[in-house]
Scaffold this active site. Structure first.
Site, PDB file in Angstrom:
ATOM      1  N   LYS A 119       0.821  -1.219   0.000  1.00 19.62           N
ATOM      2  CA  LYS A 119       0.000   0.000   0.000  1.00 19.62           C
ATOM      3  C   LYS A 119       0.849   1.260   0.000  1.00 19.62           C
ATOM      4  O   LYS A 119       0.483   2.265  -0.598  1.00 19.62           O
ATOM      5  CB  LYS A 119      -0.945   0.020   1.214  1.00 19.62           C
ATOM      6  CG  LYS A 119      -2.162  -0.861   1.045  1.00 19.62           C
ATOM      7  CD  LYS A 119      -3.252  -0.401   1.993  1.00 19.62           C
ATOM      8  CE  LYS A 119      -4.509  -1.238   1.892  1.00 19.62           C
ATOM      9  NZ  LYS A 119      -5.498  -0.826   2.899  1.00 19.62           N
ATOM     10  N   LYS A 202      -5.454 -11.293  -6.415  1.00 21.95           N
ATOM     11  CA  LYS A 202      -6.646 -11.357  -5.564  1.00 21.95           C
ATOM     12  C   LYS A 202      -7.770 -10.488  -6.136  1.00 21.95           C
ATOM     13  O   LYS A 202      -7.509  -9.406  -6.669  1.00 21.95           O
ATOM     14  CB  LYS A 202      -6.195 -10.854  -4.181  1.00 21.95           C
ATOM     15  CG  LYS A 202      -7.275 -10.607  -3.191  1.00 21.95           C
ATOM     16  CD  LYS A 202      -6.694 -10.158  -1.854  1.00 21.95           C
ATOM     17  CE  LYS A 202      -7.041  -8.719  -1.603  1.00 21.95           C
ATOM     18  NZ  LYS A 202      -7.129  -8.332  -0.198  1.00 21.95           N
ATOM     19  N   LYS A 205     -11.391  -4.678  -4.527  1.00 22.73           N
ATOM     20  CA  LYS A 205     -12.144  -3.482  -4.871  1.00 22.73           C
ATOM     21  C   LYS A 205     -11.252  -2.427  -5.525  1.00 22.73           C
ATOM     22  O   LYS A 205     -11.732  -1.519  -6.166  1.00 22.73           O
ATOM     23  CB  LYS A 205     -12.822  -2.908  -3.630  1.00 22.73           C
ATOM     24  CG  LYS A 205     -11.890  -2.600  -2.488  1.00 22.73           C
ATOM     25  CD  LYS A 205     -12.705  -2.291  -1.241  1.00 22.73           C
ATOM     26  CE  LYS A 205     -11.892  -2.555   0.004  1.00 22.73           C
ATOM     27  NZ  LYS A 205     -12.693  -2.865   1.170  1.00 22.73           N
TER      28      LYS A 205
HETATM   29  P1  AMP Z   1     -11.150  -5.744   3.347  1.00 16.95           P
HETATM   30  O1  AMP Z   1     -12.205  -5.462   2.344  1.00 16.95           O
HETATM   31  O2  AMP Z   1      -9.764  -5.678   2.776  1.00 16.95           O
HETATM   32  O3  AMP Z   1     -11.329  -4.992   4.626  1.00 16.95           O
HETATM   33  O4  AMP Z   1     -11.318  -7.284   3.719  1.00 16.95           O
HETATM   34  C1  AMP Z   1     -12.316  -7.757   4.572  1.00 16.95           C
HETATM   35  C2  AMP Z   1     -12.279  -9.255   4.689  1.00 16.95           C
HETATM   36  O5  AMP Z   1     -12.527  -9.845   3.409  1.00 16.95           O
HETATM   37  C3  AMP Z   1     -10.932  -9.825   5.166  1.00 16.95           C
HETATM   38  O6  AMP Z   1     -11.202 -10.928   6.014  1.00 16.95           O
HETATM   39  C4  AMP Z   1     -10.293 -10.285   3.914  1.00 16.95           C
HETATM   40  O7  AMP Z   1      -9.366 -11.328   4.128  1.00 16.95           O
HETATM   41  C5  AMP Z   1     -11.493 -10.758   3.090  1.00 16.95           C
HETATM   42  N1  AMP Z   1     -11.221 -10.667   1.648  1.00 16.95           N
HETATM   43  C6  AMP Z   1     -11.065  -9.543   0.906  1.00 16.95           C
HETATM   44  N2  AMP Z   1     -10.813  -9.851  -0.385  1.00 16.95           N
HETATM   45  C7  AMP Z   1     -10.808 -11.214  -0.461  1.00 16.95           C
HETATM   46  C8  AMP Z   1     -10.612 -12.156  -1.527  1.00 16.95           C
HETATM   47  N3  AMP Z   1     -10.376 -11.771  -2.782  1.00 16.95           N
HETATM   48  N4  AMP Z   1     -10.693 -13.463  -1.223  1.00 16.95           N
HETATM   49  C9  AMP Z   1     -10.941 -13.888   0.039  1.00 16.95           C
HETATM   50  N5  AMP Z   1     -11.130 -13.058   1.077  1.00 16.95           N
HETATM   51  C10 AMP Z   1     -11.077 -11.739   0.843  1.00 16.95           C
END
Ligand code: AMP
Ligand code: TRP
Length: 342
Positions: A119, A202, A205
């Site tokens: 980041k 991955k 967003k």
């Molecule tokens: P975030 O949106 O980065 O705050 O992620 C929130 C949760 O979603 C965390 O537990 C991440 O590990 C999970 N997460 C986000 N993107 C993915 C993905 N592509 N595959 C699996 N888990 C995800």
């Protein structure tokens, strides 16, 4: 592990920084719901708005996205009576315990975090101090509730190891056995949902291509189109899951299908082995629409009444604070803060 002394309690968080994806649903939300419904743990789920502002967030957008994330939790099946659901900034203990952990964690530990490196990139001089300290706040989120288990996607594994290191160092430095050594829960076929355009990245967003992801708000046609156009190789699906090893795009679609249909990847292969993409992709799109549309419809319905969402979050914050407050106070007392023992 000194687990027995701690109530089985799950904590997890999602940043309300916009653009919830199928990755968040399968990697996080769906599993949060399963854990809640299993009834084996107290569940504390948090919209981590303090984490979100480690990179710039327009205030009006942050507000809207926090309510949207709350609606996503509830529409996915989190029952705010059974689980505690709230936004992080409304429980002061998160920021307070984070300060203590800023003084426990070492610069070197933080500097090794891959999320920080990704980041902050080459321009780390210009990244916020909060982005660097992000993992100490995350450790505070978890340990403020003495959480024993934390379900997350694969990308958060390193942060959870750091949380364990912080707990262990605090316990060691102060000669106590106060914080649990939390277990990460990273399981199921969809702990790492990949981009629909590149099976080595991955689903995120922040990917510039909207075709790379399924957003929780996508309508049925958009979902179908994104799966139809998803990148694959020309081969049909093999009979055995192991044979997808070197086919990341194909394996990702099978993993998504397995997670959405709540079946093992072996059971899925027994059904779809030998299928071509012209046959498999429409099946996958249909299943995704069937599972996701009710969630996005319910989110739309809830977002029409933001006051109701705010009431749910305020009640959640009150319940969270009741668990957190004595733990914070005891932490201050251990650290020698005069007045904490009151
Ligand atoms: P975030 O949106 O980065 O705050 O992620 C929130 C949760 O979603 C965390 O537990 C991440 O590990 C999970 N997460 C986000 N993107 C993915 C993905 N592509 N595959 C699996 N888990 C995800
Ligand atoms: N860092 C997590 C993410 O980006 C979000 C998060 C913050 C979290 N605090 C947490 C996850 C505590 C689990 C537990 O996905």
């Amino acid at each position: 592990m000194a687990d027995a002394q701690f109530t089985p309690r799950v904590f997890s968080g999602i940043q309300p920084s916009g653009g919830l994806t199928l990755g968040n649903y399968l990697g996080a939300l769906k599993r949060f719901v399963d854990i809640q419904n299993a009834g084996t743990h107290e569940c504390v789920y948090c919209l981590v708005d303090l984490h979100a502002i480690t990179v710039w967030q327009d205030p009006a957008d942050l507000e809207a996205q926090t309510r949207e994330a709350a609606a996503f939790f509830i529409a996915s099946g989190i029952d705010p009576d059974r689980s505690i659901l709230f936004n992080q900034s409304q429980v002061p203990g998160h920021a307070q315990l984070a300060w203590i952990f800023n003084c426990v964690a070492r610069m070197g530990w933080m500097g090794r975090m891959t999320q920080w490196k990704d980041k902050a990139g080459k321009n780390s001089e210009n990244a916020s101090l909060g982005l660097f300290a992000y993992p100490a706040l995350m450790a505070a989120d978890i340990l403020l509730y003495h959480a024993t288990h934390v379900p997350v996607g694969e990308d958060q594994k390193q942060h959870l190891e750091l949380t364990r290191d912080i707990a262990a160092k605090f316990n060691h430095d102060y000669g106590v056995d106060f914080f649990p050594i939390t277990e990460p829960v990273i399981e199921g076929p969809a702990t790492r949902v990949m981009s629909l355009r590149d099976g080595t990245k991955k689903m995120s967003k922040s990917d510039p291509s909207d075709m790379s992801r399924i957003n929780m708000g996508d309508d049925a046609d958009t979902i179908a189109q994104k799966f139809r156009k998803a990148r694959t190789d020309p081969e049909p699906l093999p009979e055995r899951y192991e044979d997808l090893k070197d086919r990341p795009e194909a394996r990702n679609l099978v993993d998504i299908f397995a997670a959405l249909s709540e079946r093992s990847t072996d059971a899925v292969m027994a059904e779809v082995g030998g299928f071509g993409w012209g046959q498999f992709k429409p099946m996958l799109a249909e299943l995704a629409v069937e599972k996701l549309s009710p969630i996005s419809d319910e989110m739309t319905r809830m977002l029409a009444d933001p006051a109701e969402i705010d009431t749910v979050l305020a009640r959640g914050a009150e319940r969270a604070n009741a668990v957190a407050e004595p733990i914070l106070r005891r932490t201050y007392e251990i650290a020698g803060m005069v007045g904490a023992e009151k």
